[in-house]
Every structure is written in C-alpha cells, then in structure tokens.
Scaffold this active site. Structure first.
Site, PDB file in Angstrom:
ATOM      1  N   ALA A 112      -6.049  -2.344   5.054  1.00  0.00           N
ATOM      2  CA  ALA A 112      -7.125  -3.279   4.747  1.00  0.00           C
ATOM      3  C   ALA A 112      -8.142  -3.402   5.890  1.00  0.00           C
ATOM      4  O   ALA A 112      -9.308  -3.718   5.650  1.00  0.00           O
ATOM      5  CB  ALA A 112      -6.535  -4.642   4.419  1.00  0.00           C
ATOM      6  N   ARG A 122      -3.679 -10.071   6.684  1.00  0.00           N
ATOM      7  CA  ARG A 122      -2.892 -10.673   7.768  1.00  0.00           C
ATOM      8  C   ARG A 122      -3.652 -10.977   9.052  1.00  0.00           C
ATOM      9  O   ARG A 122      -3.050 -11.472   9.996  1.00  0.00           O
ATOM     10  CB  ARG A 122      -1.696  -9.765   8.109  1.00  0.00           C
ATOM     11  CG  ARG A 122      -0.693  -9.729   7.005  1.00  0.00           C
ATOM     12  CD  ARG A 122       0.500  -8.838   7.297  1.00  0.00           C
ATOM     13  NE  ARG A 122       1.377  -8.822   6.135  1.00  0.00           N
ATOM     14  CZ  ARG A 122       1.125  -8.170   5.020  1.00  0.00           C
ATOM     15  NH1 ARG A 122       0.027  -7.440   4.910  1.00  0.00           N
ATOM     16  NH2 ARG A 122       1.954  -8.225   4.003  1.00  0.00           N
ATOM     17  N   ASP A 129      -9.571  -0.843  -3.068  1.00  0.00           N
ATOM     18  CA  ASP A 129     -10.998  -1.125  -3.281  1.00  0.00           C
ATOM     19  C   ASP A 129     -11.832   0.082  -3.701  1.00  0.00           C
ATOM     20  O   ASP A 129     -13.015  -0.061  -4.027  1.00  0.00           O
ATOM     21  CB  ASP A 129     -11.594  -1.785  -2.021  1.00  0.00           C
ATOM     22  CG  ASP A 129     -11.395  -0.955  -0.757  1.00  0.00           C
ATOM     23  OD1 ASP A 129     -11.393   0.285  -0.830  1.00  0.00           O
ATOM     24  OD2 ASP A 129     -11.237  -1.560   0.326  1.00  0.00           O
ATOM     25  N   HIS A 163      -1.080   1.998  -3.349  1.00  0.00           N
ATOM     26  CA  HIS A 163      -0.908   0.647  -3.909  1.00  0.00           C
ATOM     27  C   HIS A 163      -1.777   0.438  -5.150  1.00  0.00           C
ATOM     28  O   HIS A 163      -2.104  -0.686  -5.499  1.00  0.00           O
ATOM     29  CB  HIS A 163      -1.214  -0.424  -2.850  1.00  0.00           C
ATOM     30  CG  HIS A 163      -0.132  -0.550  -1.824  1.00  0.00           C
ATOM     31  ND1 HIS A 163      -0.298  -1.193  -0.620  1.00  0.00           N
ATOM     32  CD2 HIS A 163       1.160  -0.124  -1.825  1.00  0.00           C
ATOM     33  CE1 HIS A 163       0.841  -1.141   0.077  1.00  0.00           C
ATOM     34  NE2 HIS A 163       1.723  -0.491  -0.629  1.00  0.00           N
ATOM     35  N   CYS A 187      -1.422  -2.355 -19.002  1.00  0.00           N
ATOM     36  CA  CYS A 187      -0.565  -3.264 -19.771  1.00  0.00           C
ATOM     37  C   CYS A 187       0.792  -3.371 -19.077  1.00  0.00           C
ATOM     38  O   CYS A 187       1.416  -2.354 -18.763  1.00  0.00           O
ATOM     39  CB  CYS A 187      -0.402  -2.747 -21.196  1.00  0.00           C
ATOM     40  SG  CYS A 187       0.828  -3.712 -22.106  1.00  0.00           S
ATOM     41  N   CYS A 244      -3.133  -6.294 -24.237  1.00  0.00           N
ATOM     42  CA  CYS A 244      -3.154  -4.886 -24.655  1.00  0.00           C
ATOM     43  C   CYS A 244      -3.531  -4.783 -26.135  1.00  0.00           C
ATOM     44  O   CYS A 244      -3.002  -5.524 -26.970  1.00  0.00           O
ATOM     45  CB  CYS A 244      -1.773  -4.287 -24.416  1.00  0.00           C
ATOM     46  SG  CYS A 244      -1.638  -2.566 -24.890  1.00  0.00           S
ATOM     47  N   CYS A 284      -0.021  -3.169 -27.890  1.00  0.00           N
ATOM     48  CA  CYS A 284       1.247  -3.893 -28.058  1.00  0.00           C
ATOM     49  C   CYS A 284       1.117  -5.401 -27.825  1.00  0.00           C
ATOM     50  O   CYS A 284       2.092  -6.132 -27.990  1.00  0.00           O
ATOM     51  CB  CYS A 284       2.296  -3.317 -27.106  1.00  0.00           C
ATOM     52  SG  CYS A 284       2.053  -3.797 -25.396  1.00  0.00           S
ATOM     53  N   ASN A 290      -5.910   0.313  15.706  1.00  0.00           N
ATOM     54  CA  ASN A 290      -5.879  -1.017  15.088  1.00  0.00           C
ATOM     55  C   ASN A 290      -6.271  -2.060  16.133  1.00  0.00           C
ATOM     56  O   ASN A 290      -6.019  -1.879  17.326  1.00  0.00           O
ATOM     57  CB  ASN A 290      -4.459  -1.321  14.567  1.00  0.00           C
ATOM     58  CG  ASN A 290      -4.460  -2.398  13.509  1.00  0.00           C
ATOM     59  OD1 ASN A 290      -5.230  -2.350  12.559  1.00  0.00           O
ATOM     60  ND2 ASN A 290      -3.619  -3.404  13.663  1.00  0.00           N
TER      61      ASN A 290
HETATM   62  P1  NAD Z   1      -3.035  -6.049   6.757  1.00  0.00           P
HETATM   63  O1  NAD Z   1      -3.936  -7.153   6.372  1.00  0.00           O
HETATM   64  O2  NAD Z   1      -1.581  -6.304   6.823  1.00  0.00           O
HETATM   65  O3  NAD Z   1      -3.475  -5.501   8.194  1.00  0.00           O
HETATM   66  C1  NAD Z   1      -4.791  -5.188   8.522  1.00  0.00           C
HETATM   67  C2  NAD Z   1      -4.834  -4.836  10.002  1.00  0.00           C
HETATM   68  O4  NAD Z   1      -6.130  -4.359  10.291  1.00  0.00           O
HETATM   69  C3  NAD Z   1      -4.558  -6.032  10.926  1.00  0.00           C
HETATM   70  O5  NAD Z   1      -3.573  -5.685  11.874  1.00  0.00           O
HETATM   71  C4  NAD Z   1      -5.916  -6.283  11.607  1.00  0.00           C
HETATM   72  O6  NAD Z   1      -5.786  -6.664  12.940  1.00  0.00           O
HETATM   73  C5  NAD Z   1      -6.579  -4.938  11.519  1.00  0.00           C
HETATM   74  N1  NAD Z   1      -8.039  -4.979  11.427  1.00  0.00           N
HETATM   75  C6  NAD Z   1      -8.794  -5.762  10.605  1.00  0.00           C
HETATM   76  N2  NAD Z   1     -10.097  -5.467  10.769  1.00  0.00           N
HETATM   77  C7  NAD Z   1     -10.168  -4.528  11.742  1.00  0.00           C
HETATM   78  C8  NAD Z   1     -11.243  -3.846  12.368  1.00  0.00           C
HETATM   79  N3  NAD Z   1     -12.513  -4.074  12.034  1.00  0.00           N
HETATM   80  N4  NAD Z   1     -10.958  -2.940  13.330  1.00  0.00           N
HETATM   81  C9  NAD Z   1      -9.663  -2.702  13.705  1.00  0.00           C
HETATM   82  N5  NAD Z   1      -8.611  -3.321  13.141  1.00  0.00           N
HETATM   83  C10 NAD Z   1      -8.862  -4.219  12.166  1.00  0.00           C
HETATM   84  O7  NAD Z   1      -3.347  -4.836   5.793  1.00  0.00           O
HETATM   85  P2  NAD Z   1      -2.472  -3.557   5.411  1.00  0.00           P
HETATM   86  O8  NAD Z   1      -1.741  -3.066   6.587  1.00  0.00           O
HETATM   87  O9  NAD Z   1      -3.372  -2.665   4.646  1.00  0.00           O
HETATM   88  O10 NAD Z   1      -1.349  -4.064   4.406  1.00  0.00           O
HETATM   89  C11 NAD Z   1      -1.475  -5.094   3.501  1.00  0.00           C
HETATM   90  C12 NAD Z   1      -1.805  -4.803   2.050  1.00  0.00           C
HETATM   91  O11 NAD Z   1      -3.116  -5.262   1.935  1.00  0.00           O
HETATM   92  C13 NAD Z   1      -1.887  -3.451   1.491  1.00  0.00           C
HETATM   93  O12 NAD Z   1      -0.887  -3.370   0.559  1.00  0.00           O
HETATM   94  C14 NAD Z   1      -3.237  -3.404   0.720  1.00  0.00           C
HETATM   95  O13 NAD Z   1      -2.972  -3.035  -0.630  1.00  0.00           O
HETATM   96  C15 NAD Z   1      -3.688  -4.790   0.714  1.00  0.00           C
HETATM   97  N6  NAD Z   1      -5.117  -5.121   0.851  1.00  0.00           N
HETATM   98  C16 NAD Z   1      -6.094  -4.266   0.486  1.00  0.00           C
HETATM   99  C17 NAD Z   1      -7.420  -4.618   0.659  1.00  0.00           C
HETATM  100  C18 NAD Z   1      -8.496  -3.643   0.228  1.00  0.00           C
HETATM  101  O14 NAD Z   1      -8.326  -2.915  -0.741  1.00  0.00           O
HETATM  102  N7  NAD Z   1      -9.611  -3.586   0.964  1.00  0.00           N
HETATM  103  C19 NAD Z   1      -7.751  -5.835   1.232  1.00  0.00           C
HETATM  104  C20 NAD Z   1      -6.710  -6.724   1.581  1.00  0.00           C
HETATM  105  C21 NAD Z   1      -5.392  -6.334   1.392  1.00  0.00           C
END
Ligand code: NAD
Length: 259
Positions: free
Chosen positions: A27, A39, A108, A123, A131, A155, A158, A220
C-alpha cells in the site's frame, strides 16, 4: 542522505545485473497517489476503521450495507487516483527488460494503469465484483449502479451477495498468489517496496526468495520484520528514492536490453 544515495546506486547496479528481477509492492507505493495505506501511524485506515467489520468475510455477510459504505468511499478515491513515480518506474523497467514482473498486494489497479504488463494481483482487484456464492464476476461499474439504487448488489444468476473481488480476511488467495510464489523461486532479485511485510502469506515471499538465493532489497519508510535478512534496506520516502533510482538507471532506460 549520502548513505541513501550509495544504497540506491547499489540497487541500480543489482537491477542491471539481474536476469529475473521482481518487485513486491504494498500500500505504501500508492500513498503518494493519495490512497491511504492500512498501517502507517497518523493516517493508516486501521486507525479509523475496524478491519473485522469492513475487511473480513464475516463482517461483509453480517452487515453488507455498512461494508459497502466503506468500500464505496474507497473506490471513489481509487478512481480519482493517478499512478505516481514508483508505478511509472516499475512499468519502465519492465518495458526495458530490467524487471520480470510486479507482485502487488494492492487492489487499486495503478500498476496496470501505469503500463505494467505482468502484474500478479495477489489480493485481488477492485476492478471487479464477485458473487460470494457462485463466483460469477461483474464489472465494478455494475456493482456501483446497483449500490446507487440503495440496494446491496446481488448475483443475477444465483441471488448471492456480490462483493468486491478483493481478498478479505478469512478468504483464500487467488491463483495469482501461486503463480507469484512460483516466479519468486526463479527470481535472482526481489525488491519489496512500500509494504509493512506484516500480511501473510505474501510476506513469506521474502524468506522464500532468500532460500532460492535471490538478493532481497527492502525499500520502506519504516522498519519491517524482514529487514534483518535483506541484502539491502533503504528506509526512505519512495517518491524521492525512485526519482534517484531512475536517474541512476537513466542510461539503461534509454536502451532496451532485449526486445
Ligand atoms: P501496510 O499499510 O501494512 O504497509 C504500508 C507500508 O508502507 C508502511 O510500513 C508504511 O510505512 C510504508 N509507506 C507508506 N507510504 C510510504 C511512502 N511514501 N514511502 C515509503 N514507505 C511508505 O500495507 P501492505 O504491506 O500493503 O499490507 C496491507 C494490505 O493493505 C494489503 O493486503 C493490501 O491489499 C492492502 N491495501 C491496499 C491499498 C491499495 O490498493 N492502494 C491501500 C491500503 C491497503
């Protein structure tokens, strides 16, 4: 800063050397496109919403209306979002034969929109509805048309509840995950970008890559549980870091390695 530049040059060097480089994105690669992660402190979605209600199968089945309130707002922000420099650079690397594919936890669709071709959506994706009973899929627009009438989508075949085709807590991962895990065993470089690496089984791809003797790089903002086994760890904001990486790779990006 100088230490960060040195690490980015090292990463650029390894990308040029690699025959099967893969990226694993989370994310964090989309926060600079204004899609919040889950997170991060001070803005992650789980500080505001209860994941058991809005991101689990049991929450969806118990209160589909409440579930869709969260997802409708999320989809609206995803639809407005544009790919950023990280999505763009990964697409450029693939186009120049420097990256074999992107494994993404994101739903996304921004990697596709940036031009990446080989994307493992482990994911799921918010481009479809599915459905819950018979697994019939629907374009997401159809799900929204139904929501706009004030009804929870069902759906046509069904009558089961239709949910976004994203993996919720309590669900199995799609085939893309098995394909991604297979690809990781053949990779010689795995670059994890913008992921807390706290969500399993996807996070296990890191030790899996290590045990297949791939180099592992983690980029990260914060520490991750796998930093200690990575060959290179860059704690930085992705935007500036990817711009620097693009500059380091400028020459390689102006000539295709293989066509
Ligand atoms: P997470 O939220 O657990 O972790 C995101 C990490 O990215 C964090 O440690 C944060 O410090 C870091 N981060 C955020 N912005 C940053 C930046 N600009 N530069 C550097 N680091 C940055 O997300 P995850 O590990 O992908 O896991 C969580 C779940 O979140 C996944 O299953 C995903 O499906 C879902 N998710 C997806 C989206 C999306 O599609 N954009 C958004 C939110 C959550």
């Amino acid at each position: 800063m100088r230490d960060c530049q040195r690490k980015i040059s090292q990463l650029a060097h390894w990308i040029k050397e690699a025959q099967q480089a893969l990226a694993l994105t989370g994310a964090g690669v989309s926060t600079e496109s204004d899609i919040p992660d889950f997170r991060s402190p001070g803005g992650g979605l789980w500080e505001i919403y209860d994941p058991a209600r809005v991101a689990s199968v049991s929450g969806f089945l118990k209160d589909p209306e409440g579930f869709y309130k969260f997802w409708a707002a999320r989809f609206a922000s995803i639809e407005r979002a544009q790919p950023n420099v990280t999505h763009q650079l990964l697409a450029e690397l693939e186009a120049h034969g420097l990256l074999h594919g992107v494994i993404t936890q994101n739903i996304d669709g921004l990697h596709h929109r940036a031009g990446s071709k080989r994307v493992f959506e482990v994911h799921g994706s918010c481009r479809r509805g599915i459905c819950h009973e018979c697994r019939q899929t629907y374009p997401i627009e159809k799900v929204f048309e139904r929501l706009q009438t004030g009804a929870v989508p069902r759906c046509e075949g069904c009558g089961g509840l239709v949910k976004p085709d994203v993996v919720l807590f309590g669900e199995l991962l799609p085939e893309d995950f098995a394909l991604a895990a297979q690809a990781v065993t053949k990779a010689d470089l795995l670059i994890a970008l913008g992921s807390s690496l706290e969500v399993h089984p996807v996070a296990n791809l890191i030790p899996r890559a290590k045990s297949s003797e791939a180099r592992v790089v983690i980029v990260n903002r914060e520490e991750t549980p796998f930093d200690r086994i990575a060959d290179l760890v860059i704690h930085a904001e992705l935007g500036p870091c990817m711009r620097e990486l693009r500059a380091s790779l400028a020459k390689s990006l102006s000539t295709a390695r293989y066509i």
